[in-house]
Design an enzyme around this catalytic site. Structure first.
Site, short mmCIF file in Angstrom:
data_model
loop_
_atom_site.label_atom_id
_atom_site.label_comp_id
_atom_site.label_asym_id
_atom_site.label_seq_id
_atom_site.Cartn_x
_atom_site.Cartn_y
_atom_site.Cartn_z
N HIS A 76 7.48 17.93 -5.05
CA HIS A 76 7.86 18.16 -3.49
C HIS A 76 9.22 19.09 -3.35
O HIS A 76 9.98 18.96 -4.22
CB HIS A 76 8.21 16.90 -2.75
CG HIS A 76 6.93 16.09 -2.40
ND1 HIS A 76 6.53 15.00 -3.50
CD2 HIS A 76 5.73 16.10 -1.77
CE1 HIS A 76 5.32 14.55 -3.06
NE2 HIS A 76 4.93 15.17 -2.05
N GLY A 103 0.76 -1.26 -0.06
CA GLY A 103 0.00 -0.16 0.10
C GLY A 103 0.71 1.15 0.05
O GLY A 103 0.50 2.26 -0.01
N ASP A 125 6.39 13.17 -10.28
CA ASP A 125 5.06 13.48 -9.53
C ASP A 125 4.47 14.91 -9.71
O ASP A 125 3.50 15.15 -9.31
CB ASP A 125 5.12 13.20 -8.03
CG ASP A 125 6.51 13.89 -7.26
OD1 ASP A 125 7.01 14.75 -8.22
OD2 ASP A 125 6.56 13.73 -6.02
N ASP A 134 10.54 17.84 -9.02
CA ASP A 134 9.54 17.11 -8.22
C ASP A 134 8.63 18.07 -7.81
O ASP A 134 8.98 19.04 -7.21
CB ASP A 134 10.49 16.47 -7.09
CG ASP A 134 9.87 15.35 -6.65
OD1 ASP A 134 10.18 13.96 -6.57
OD2 ASP A 134 9.03 15.66 -5.49
N LYS A 193 7.28 2.91 -5.70
CA LYS A 193 7.10 1.73 -6.05
C LYS A 193 8.55 1.58 -7.00
O LYS A 193 8.28 1.93 -8.20
CB LYS A 193 5.91 1.33 -6.98
CG LYS A 193 4.66 1.31 -6.01
CD LYS A 193 3.64 0.60 -6.79
CE LYS A 193 2.20 0.70 -5.99
NZ LYS A 193 2.29 0.65 -4.49
N HIS A 237 15.02 14.14 -0.07
CA HIS A 237 14.46 14.33 1.20
C HIS A 237 15.58 13.86 2.32
O HIS A 237 15.33 14.46 3.64
CB HIS A 237 13.28 13.78 1.50
CG HIS A 237 12.00 14.47 0.83
ND1 HIS A 237 11.67 15.94 0.56
CD2 HIS A 237 11.08 13.96 0.13
CE1 HIS A 237 10.80 15.87 -0.12
NE2 HIS A 237 10.42 14.81 -0.44
C1 TV7 Z 1 10.67 11.85 -3.51
N1 TV7 Z 1 2.41 12.03 1.34
C2 TV7 Z 1 8.77 11.86 -1.86
C3 TV7 Z 1 7.50 12.56 -1.28
C4 TV7 Z 1 7.30 12.07 0.14
C5 TV7 Z 1 6.04 12.46 0.71
C6 TV7 Z 1 3.29 11.72 2.14
C7 TV7 Z 1 2.10 9.74 1.80
C8 TV7 Z 1 1.86 8.41 1.93
C9 TV7 Z 1 2.34 7.71 2.69
C10 TV7 Z 1 2.07 6.17 2.72
C11 TV7 Z 1 0.74 6.03 2.20
C12 TV7 Z 1 0.39 8.17 1.34
C13 TV7 Z 1 -1.47 8.53 0.26
C14 TV7 Z 1 1.74 10.93 0.85
C15 TV7 Z 1 2.98 13.93 7.32
C16 TV7 Z 1 2.53 12.48 7.08
C17 TV7 Z 1 1.28 12.35 6.29
C18 TV7 Z 1 1.97 8.38 6.30
C19 TV7 Z 1 0.32 7.78 5.87
N2 TV7 Z 1 0.13 6.96 1.52
C20 TV7 Z 1 9.41 12.46 -2.94
C21 TV7 Z 1 5.86 12.33 2.10
C22 TV7 Z 1 4.46 12.52 2.62
C23 TV7 Z 1 2.77 5.37 3.60
N3 TV7 Z 1 4.40 12.55 4.03
O1 TV7 Z 1 9.66 13.82 -2.94
C24 TV7 Z 1 2.24 3.99 3.71
O2 TV7 Z 1 -0.23 9.08 0.88
O3 TV7 Z 1 2.93 14.03 4.42
C25 TV7 Z 1 3.59 13.36 4.95
C26 TV7 Z 1 3.64 13.04 6.44
C27 TV7 Z 1 2.94 11.54 8.09
C28 TV7 Z 1 2.83 10.19 7.48
N4 TV7 Z 1 1.70 9.82 6.80
C29 TV7 Z 1 1.31 10.74 5.58
O4 TV7 Z 1 8.44 12.39 -4.14
C30 TV7 Z 1 10.84 10.47 -3.59
N5 TV7 Z 1 3.04 10.53 2.48
C31 TV7 Z 1 0.36 4.62 2.27
C32 TV7 Z 1 1.24 3.74 2.91
ZN ZN Z 2 7.89 14.08 -4.81
CA CA Z 3 11.06 20.19 -6.42
#
Ligand code: TV7
Ligand code: ZN
Ligand code: CA
Length: 421
Positions: free
Chosen positions: A224, A28, A310, A222, A32, A187
Site C-alpha cells: 500500500h 475476522g 503484504d 508495503d 493480526k 496510514h
Molecule cells: C499497513 N483492504 C494497511 C492496509 C489497509 C487497507 C482494506 C480491508 C478489509 C478490512 C476488513 C475486513 C478486509 C478483506 C482490505 C475502502 C474500504 C473497503 C471494510 C471491509 N476485510 C497497511 C485498508 C483497506 C475489516 N480499506 O498498508 C474488518 O479485506 O479498501 C479499504 C476501504 C472501506 C472499508 N471496508 C473495506 O498494510 C498496515 N480493508 C474484514 C473485517
Molecule cells: Zn499494506
Molecule cells: Ca508502499
C-alpha cells in the site's frame, strides 16, 4: 568476498514487547498482531537472540540490562560497549543482536505529530462508546478498517514506543540498525486513523531522527502507498519519502508518480505506482536504481525502512508476486549503504509468510545466513507441509511490462534531477 558490503557486522538492536500479540482487532479483521509474536518466536528459535522462550523472565541473568532500555550514565555506556564486544566475539550462532523491551510511548510522545484532541479520544474510546464519541472532525474509529478494539490505545503505546525507542537508540550512536516489527503503521494521519493504523509510529520515529540528522530517507515496500508518512513531510526537504505500491483501484488510491511534494518539499516525495503480479526480477529493475539514485543525491544521515510483508506472493490483501528472497533483497540492498537504519513492519496478512519474511530480514540485518529448514518453534503447525524458510512465486501474470517499468524509472530519475547532488 572481502569486498562484499554485506559481510561486515552491524550492531543490531531489536525491540519487542511480549504483550503485543495479545491485542485483537475485531473478529475476522485481517490485521493480526499475533504475527509479531510468531516472528519473535521464529527469531528466537533460529538462535538470533538469547531468549528462546518468549516469556523469559526479564530480571536476572546477563541479558537483563539489555531488556530494560534504560541505559543512562557512563557506566551503562561502558557496559554497553563490553556487551557488544562479547556479542561480536560470541558468533557465529547465539547472540547476534541486543533485545530490548521498548518503553511505552506516552501522550506527549504521540502529540509530537498527532493533535491533542485525537489522542485524547483514542485513549478514551472503547468498543461501547465508539459510535457516540467520534465525529467533530475526528474521523474513523467506527468503520471496519479501524475499529475501537479493546486496548487500542495500549497497542499504540507499544507500536509507537518501539519505533521511538529504536530511533533514540540510533541517535545515541550505540546501534547501527534498530528493528521494531510492531511499527510501520504508515496510514495514520495527524487527527485520523486510517487503514488499520491509529498512531503513526514512523512519523514519530523520523521526527526523533531529525533531532540529530539533517536529512532522513523513508523507504516503504508495503504493497500500500505510505500516504500518512508522505503527507506529514510533503512540504519539507529534510525528509525524502519513497513508496513502492500497488496503484489503480487499490487502497488508499494516492501515490501517483506525478505526486512529488510541494513548496520546499518539491521533488522530495518519490512514488512508484506498480500494477499487480509484479515479480522479484521486475521489482528490482526499479527498486535498486531508484534507491541508489536517491541515496547518492540526498545523502541521508539515517534511513527508515518500512518492510510491509503484504507485498509478498500469496498475501491475503496484496496482489504482488514477490518471493521471500525478493522481499528480503530490499533489506540487504538498503543495508549495503552502511547508513543507520530503523527497520519497521507494516502490512502482511498471510501471517505464516509475515513471520518468515521478518525473521529472514532480521537475520540479514545481523549479517547471518539462515538455514532453509525451519527450526522447531511454538507455531510449527502454521508452516507445514514444507516447513521451509521460503515464499514461492505463483503463475499469475505480471501486469508490469518492461516498457511500463522503464517509463516509470525514467520519470522518477527526471524528477530526481531537482535534488541537488
Ligand atoms: C499497513 N483492504 C494497511 C492496509 C489497509 C487497507 C482494506 C480491508 C478489509 C478490512 C476488513 C475486513 C478486509 C478483506 C482490505 C475502502 C474500504 C473497503 C471494510 C471491509 N476485510 C497497511 C485498508 C483497506 C475489516 N480499506 O498498508 C474488518 O479485506 O479498501 C479499504 C476501504 C472501506 C472499508 N471496508 C473495506 O498494510 C498496515 N480493508 C474484514 C473485517
Ligand atoms: Zn499494506
Ligand atoms: Ca508502499
Amino acid at each position: 568476498d572481502l569486498n562484499d558490503p554485506n559481510r561486515s557486522s552491524r550492531r543490531v538492536a531489536y525491540y519487542y514487547d511480549h504483550d503485543v500479540g495479545n491485542y485483537h482487532f475485531f473478529l475476522g479483521h485481517p490485521m493480526k498482531p499475533h504475527r509479531i509474536r510468531m516472528t519473535h518466536n521464529l527469531v528466537s528459535n533460529y538462535g538470533l537472540c538469547d531468549e528462546v522462550e518468549e516469556d523469559a523472565p526479564e530480571a536476572g541473568g546477563e541479558g537483563s540490562r539489555a531488556l530494560n532500555d534504560v541505559a543512562s550514565g557512563m557506566d551503562a555506556e561502558m557496559k554497553d560497549a563490553v556487551q557488544w564486544e562479547k556479542r561480536i566475539a560470541h558468533g557465529p550462532r547465539g547472540k547476534h543482536m541486543q533485545v530490548f523491551r521498548p518503553r511505552r510511548a506516552n501522550k506527549t510522545d504521540m502529540t509530537r505529530f498527532h493533535t491533542d484532541e485525537y489522542i485524547d479520544l483514542l485513549e478514551a474510546v472503547t468498543p461501547e462508546t465508539a459510535e457516540a464519541m467520534t465525529g467533530g472532525g475526528i474521523r474513523c474509529l467506527t468503520g471496519e478498517d479501524c475499529p475501537a478494539f479493546e486496548g487500542v490505545f495500549e497497542f499504540c503505546t507499544i507500536s509507537a514506543g518501539g519505533s521511538l525507542g529504536a530511533a533514540e537508540k540510533l541517535n545515541s550512536g550505540s546501534a547501527d540498525i534498530a528493528v521494531n516489527w510492531a511499527g510501520g503503521l504508515h496510514h495514520a494521519k495527524k487527527s485520523e486513523a486510517s487503514g488499520f493504523c491509529y498512531v503513526n509510529d514512523i512519523v514519530l520515529g523520523i521526527l526523533e531522527l531529525l533531532r540529530i540528522h539533517p536529512r532522513v530517507l523513508y523507504i516503504d515496500v508495503d504493497v500500500h502507498h505510505g500516504d500518512g508518512v508522505e503527507e506529514a513531510f510533503y512540504t519539507t526537504d529534510r525528509v525524502m519519502t519513497a513508496s513502492f505500491h500497488r496503484f489503480g483501484e487499490f487502497f488508499p488510491g494516492t501515490g501517483d508518480v506525478r505526486d512529488t511534494g510541494i513548496k520546499r518539499g518539491k521533488g522530495y516525495a518519490v512514488n512508484v505506482p506498480l500494477r499487480d503480479g509484479i515479480t522479484d526480477a521486475t521489482y528490482h529493475t526499479i527498486f535498486k536504481p531508484v534507491i541508489k539514485e536517491i541515496i547518492d543525491r540526498f545523502q541521508p544521515g539515517a534511513i527508515v525502512l518500512q518492510m510491509g510483508a503484504d507485498s509478498l506472493s500469496g498475501d491475503k490483501l496484496g496482489g504482488f508476486n514477490m518471493t521471500l528472497n525478493g522481499h528480503a533483497e530490499c533489506a540487504s540492498f538498503v543495508r549495503s549503504f552502511n547508513i543507520p537504519v530503523l527497520m519497521v513492519g507494516g502490512g502482511g496478512y498471510t501471517i505464516k509468510n509475515v513471520a518468515k519474511a521478518w525473521t529472514k530480514e532480521t537475520a540479514i540485518m545481523c549479517g547471518v545466513d539462515l538455514p532453509e529448514d525451519l527450526p522447531y518453534n511454538r507455531y510449527m503447525e502454521y508452516f507445514g507441509p514444507r516447513y521451509k524458510l521460503e515464499v514461492l512465486p505463483t503463475n499469475v501474470d505480471d501486469h508490469n511490462p518492461p516498457e511500463y517499468v522503464e517509463a516509470l524509472r525514467k520519470a522518477i530519475f527526471e524528477n530526481l534531477k531537482q535534488i541537488p547532488h
